[in-house]
Scaffold this active site. Structure first.
Site, mmCIF file in Angstrom:
data_model
loop_
_atom_site.group_PDB
_atom_site.id
_atom_site.type_symbol
_atom_site.label_atom_id
_atom_site.label_comp_id
_atom_site.label_asym_id
_atom_site.label_seq_id
_atom_site.Cartn_x
_atom_site.Cartn_y
_atom_site.Cartn_z
ATOM 1 N N GLU A 1 68.959 -29.398 82.386
ATOM 2 C CA GLU A 1 68.058 -30.079 81.291
ATOM 3 C C GLU A 1 66.555 -29.447 81.401
ATOM 4 O O GLU A 1 65.970 -29.238 82.383
ATOM 5 C CB GLU A 1 67.996 -31.678 81.701
ATOM 6 C CG GLU A 1 66.879 -32.543 80.864
ATOM 7 C CD GLU A 1 67.684 -32.322 79.373
ATOM 8 O OE1 GLU A 1 68.805 -32.639 79.269
ATOM 9 O OE2 GLU A 1 66.727 -32.161 78.548
ATOM 10 N N GLU B 1 58.246 -33.679 79.576
ATOM 11 C CA GLU B 1 57.614 -35.070 79.378
ATOM 12 C C GLU B 1 56.816 -35.306 78.180
ATOM 13 O O GLU B 1 56.301 -34.285 78.105
ATOM 14 C CB GLU B 1 56.930 -35.620 80.755
ATOM 15 C CG GLU B 1 58.021 -35.577 81.917
ATOM 16 C CD GLU B 1 57.485 -36.187 82.987
ATOM 17 O OE1 GLU B 1 56.228 -36.970 82.887
ATOM 18 O OE2 GLU B 1 58.037 -36.066 84.201
ATOM 19 N N ASN C 1 61.468 -22.888 85.237
ATOM 20 C CA ASN C 1 60.394 -23.497 85.516
ATOM 21 C C ASN C 1 59.327 -22.483 86.361
ATOM 22 O O ASN C 1 58.173 -22.619 86.581
ATOM 23 C CB ASN C 1 60.872 -24.762 86.372
ATOM 24 C CG ASN C 1 61.148 -25.779 85.422
ATOM 25 O OD1 ASN C 1 60.751 -25.840 84.236
ATOM 26 N ND2 ASN C 1 61.368 -27.012 86.150
ATOM 27 N N PHE D 1 51.411 -21.748 77.087
ATOM 28 C CA PHE D 1 51.403 -21.792 78.602
ATOM 29 C C PHE D 1 50.624 -20.717 79.130
ATOM 30 O O PHE D 1 50.853 -20.231 80.332
ATOM 31 C CB PHE D 1 52.908 -21.669 79.241
ATOM 32 C CG PHE D 1 53.377 -22.914 79.255
ATOM 33 C CD1 PHE D 1 54.029 -23.731 78.280
ATOM 34 C CD2 PHE D 1 53.627 -23.477 80.579
ATOM 35 C CE1 PHE D 1 54.483 -25.000 78.465
ATOM 36 C CE2 PHE D 1 54.289 -24.783 80.772
ATOM 37 C CZ PHE D 1 54.674 -25.586 79.687
ATOM 38 N N GLY E 1 42.958 -23.903 83.303
ATOM 39 C CA GLY E 1 42.243 -25.060 83.511
ATOM 40 C C GLY E 1 42.665 -25.455 85.189
ATOM 41 O O GLY E 1 42.850 -24.663 85.968
ATOM 42 N N CYS F 1 57.959 -31.789 88.358
ATOM 43 C CA CYS F 1 58.910 -30.593 88.223
ATOM 44 C C CYS F 1 58.271 -29.403 88.620
ATOM 45 O O CYS F 1 59.064 -28.784 89.756
ATOM 46 C CB CYS F 1 59.418 -30.529 86.830
ATOM 47 S SG CYS F 1 60.021 -32.193 86.271
HETATM 48 C C1 UGA Z 1 58.500 -28.949 82.865
HETATM 49 C C2 UGA Z 1 59.242 -27.886 81.843
HETATM 50 O O1 UGA Z 1 58.135 -27.224 80.855
HETATM 51 C C3 UGA Z 1 60.398 -28.392 81.105
HETATM 52 O O2 UGA Z 1 60.958 -27.437 80.374
HETATM 53 C C4 UGA Z 1 61.509 -28.814 82.370
HETATM 54 O O3 UGA Z 1 62.492 -29.478 81.607
HETATM 55 C C5 UGA Z 1 60.745 -29.933 82.967
HETATM 56 O O4 UGA Z 1 59.479 -29.349 83.680
HETATM 57 C C6 UGA Z 1 61.581 -30.287 84.189
HETATM 58 O O5 UGA Z 1 61.856 -29.502 85.067
HETATM 59 O O6 UGA Z 1 62.141 -31.470 84.192
HETATM 60 P P1 UGA Z 1 56.891 -31.062 82.354
HETATM 61 O O7 UGA Z 1 56.902 -31.068 83.899
HETATM 62 O O8 UGA Z 1 57.313 -32.100 81.618
HETATM 63 O O9 UGA Z 1 58.152 -29.934 81.722
HETATM 64 O O10 UGA Z 1 55.454 -30.544 81.785
HETATM 65 P P2 UGA Z 1 54.851 -29.043 80.976
HETATM 66 O O11 UGA Z 1 54.515 -29.469 79.784
HETATM 67 O O12 UGA Z 1 55.764 -28.037 81.561
HETATM 68 O O13 UGA Z 1 53.433 -29.152 82.008
HETATM 69 C C7 UGA Z 1 53.578 -28.865 83.140
HETATM 70 C C8 UGA Z 1 52.216 -28.836 83.833
HETATM 71 O O14 UGA Z 1 51.458 -27.539 83.468
HETATM 72 C C9 UGA Z 1 51.026 -29.736 83.506
HETATM 73 O O15 UGA Z 1 50.404 -30.293 84.545
HETATM 74 C C10 UGA Z 1 50.464 -28.955 82.546
HETATM 75 O O16 UGA Z 1 49.024 -29.577 82.291
HETATM 76 C C11 UGA Z 1 50.303 -27.814 83.041
HETATM 77 N N1 UGA Z 1 50.101 -26.451 81.953
HETATM 78 C C12 UGA Z 1 50.964 -26.344 80.930
HETATM 79 C C13 UGA Z 1 48.969 -25.763 82.142
HETATM 80 O O17 UGA Z 1 47.979 -25.998 83.120
HETATM 81 N N2 UGA Z 1 48.764 -24.775 81.163
HETATM 82 C C14 UGA Z 1 49.522 -24.455 80.095
HETATM 83 O O18 UGA Z 1 49.138 -23.579 79.423
HETATM 84 C C15 UGA Z 1 50.758 -25.393 80.197
#
Ligand code: UGA
Length: 433
Positions: free
Chosen positions: A146, A150, A208, A249, A253, A260
């Site tokens: 999957e 979130e 991931n 991505f 920051g 995850c």
């Molecule tokens: C992540 C993956 O993006 C999903 O594809 C995957 O299904 C999911 O894990 C999982 O394994 O279940 P998620 O944990 O919901 O999803 O969050 P992300 O949107 O990926 O963000 C992860 C973290 O990275 C957050 O703390 C966000 O603030 C940080 N982030 C994201 C950054 O610091 N910089 C970015 O450019 C993007």
């Protein structure tokens, strides 16, 4: 189709209700009675936009039910396993106890021809090991990772950007059953990769690991920018225009957190070491280290702006969730920084639009308030640690009448420095002059 979903956490609850919305007849099963009670009354146990409405619609239509009774999986032809796979407490490895007990529980209720579908993120080799018990009763095993995010979980489940089926070579039955489950997405030309168990398990952790690496790459550039006077946000824009790199991505920051990315890269390293391929993933140790250094840097920046000491300072923290549109604080960089500042003697007043209760459970010692104004009242410094829309939209002119000192630290590079400086604030951010 009649479908059971075992495990009704983030993944399972969203998956079960999305499949019910797609017209299937779904039973969601979990050992946690409190969770089942909440879900049965159309309440999501966590904040996820759109989920309460989806639960309410499908429960009312009668296409979705929830229970703690595993025997009610009987009669379903596809059984999804969507239980959690957290990090073990004393190591980087994955705790597979919930997966193992779900498999043990379902096997007694299977009929020949049923397909058990693993959705949980597992170390490579797990499906192969679990297949024997399933196949012994004439059922089939498939692994179908999957990729939901979130905050966008419902959309990602109903309209995924790809489908991956890990099956035994030649297991056309499992492929046909999964095609029926996902008929609507397939009708919209969603790409579908049919592969073996090992590849399907690896696809998930590789995806991931790549995302985590991309974030840590730009955060490493932020570290270099900080000692050169360069601006990491402009650097990200400029390299992001290269289609081979892409801008998504690359937001520098405080780094990544959540349930995850952190545990998946650690579990992946642990599994690769067990398999004798640890060297191949040594770089993920560095990805993890760069990520954690950002939190220290934020504390240092705060100390610097406060003139050298955190003890006794009034610190406003805006944002606790690991990312916006979520109440999840598992491994949250924001909550971690708030807690470190409090440990160092700062008077931290923290707020978040959704994550106060979840934060309080993990960090009861912090002082939580409901609004930005309460957090910022008489503050010596204001920190934005999660880029919620309402924090990005704060008017610096209005906020300056509330604080004691006009100092803003942008932990997510989400504010406009020109606007804040023009309003008389000291603006500091990670990776920017
Ligand atoms: C992540 C993956 O993006 C999903 O594809 C995957 O299904 C999911 O894990 C999982 O394994 O279940 P998620 O944990 O919901 O999803 O969050 P992300 O949107 O990926 O963000 C992860 C973290 O990275 C957050 O703390 C966000 O603030 C940080 N982030 C994201 C950054 O610091 N910089 C970015 O450019 C993007």
């Amino acid at each position: 189709m009649k479908i059971s979903v075992i495990g009704c956490g983030y993944l399972g609850a969203v998956h079960a209700s999305s499949l019910a919305k797609l017209g299937h007849d779904v039973v969601g099963i979990d050992i946690d009675q409190a969770k089942i009670d909440l879900l049965s009354s159309a309440q999501a146990p966590f904040y996820e936009p759109g989920l309460p409405e989806l639960l309410s619609e499908t429960l009312t239509a009668g296409t979705l039910t929830f229970t703690t009774d595993m025997s009610l999986a009987r009669g379903a032809s596809v059984h999804f396993i969507a239980v959690g796979t957290p990090q073990q407490e004393d190591s980087n490895a994955v705790d597979l106890r919930a997966v193992e007990s779900a498999f043990e529980g379902i096997v007694a209720h299977l009929s020949p021809g049923d397909v058990v579908v693993g959705k949980s993120t597992v170390p490579v080799g797990t499906a192969e090991r679990l297949a024997e018990g399933i196949e012994a009763v004439g059922a089939h095993l498939a692994w179908n990772p999957e990729f939901l995010r979130e905050g966008y979980a419902v959309k990602d489940t109903i309209s995924p950007d790809r489908l991956v089926y890990g099956v035994r070579p030649g297991d056309d039955h499992s492929v046909a059953m999964l095609d029926k489950v996902y008929a609507r997405a397939l009708a919209h030309d969603t790409p579908r990769v049919i592969t073996d168990f090992a590849t399907s398990e690896l696809v998930k952790v590789a995806a991931n690991a790549f995302l985590a690496t991309k974030i840590s790459f730009i955060n490493a550039m932020a570290e270099v920018a900080e000692v050169t006077g360069a601006d990491v946000t402009q650097l990200a824009d400029a390299i992001g225009y290269d289609a081979r790199i892409g801008r998504r991505f690359l937001n520098a920051g405080l780094g990544f957190g959540g349930g995850c990315l952190p545990k998946d890269i650690r579990g992946f390293m642990a599994r690769a070491s067990e398999l004798g391929a640890g060297d191949a993933l040594n770089f993920l140790g560095e990805v993890d280290a760069i990520n954690l250094r950002r939190r220290e840097r934020m504390v240092d920046l705060c100390r610097e702006v406060l003139g050298g000491t955190i003890t006794g300072a009034k610190i406003a923290v805006l944002g606790l969730a690991f990312k916006p549109d979520s109440d999840d604080v598992r491994d949250s960089p924001a909550l971690d920084v708030a807690a470190r500042l409090a440990e160092l003697g700062g008077h931290v007043r923290a707020t978040d639009p959704q994550a106060i209760e979840t934060s309080r459970r993990l960090r009861p010692e912090l002082d939580y308030v409901a609004t930005v104004e309460e957090a910022a009242r008489d503050a010596d410094v204001v920190l934005v640690l999660t880029e919620w829309r309402e924090y990005r939209d704060i008017n610096p002119v209005v906020l300056k009448s509330v604080v004691s000192v006009r100092a803003i630290l942008d932990g997510r590079n989400c504010l406009n420095p020109v606007q804040w400086r023009e309003a008389g604030w000291t603006y500091r951010a990670l990776g920017r002059p």
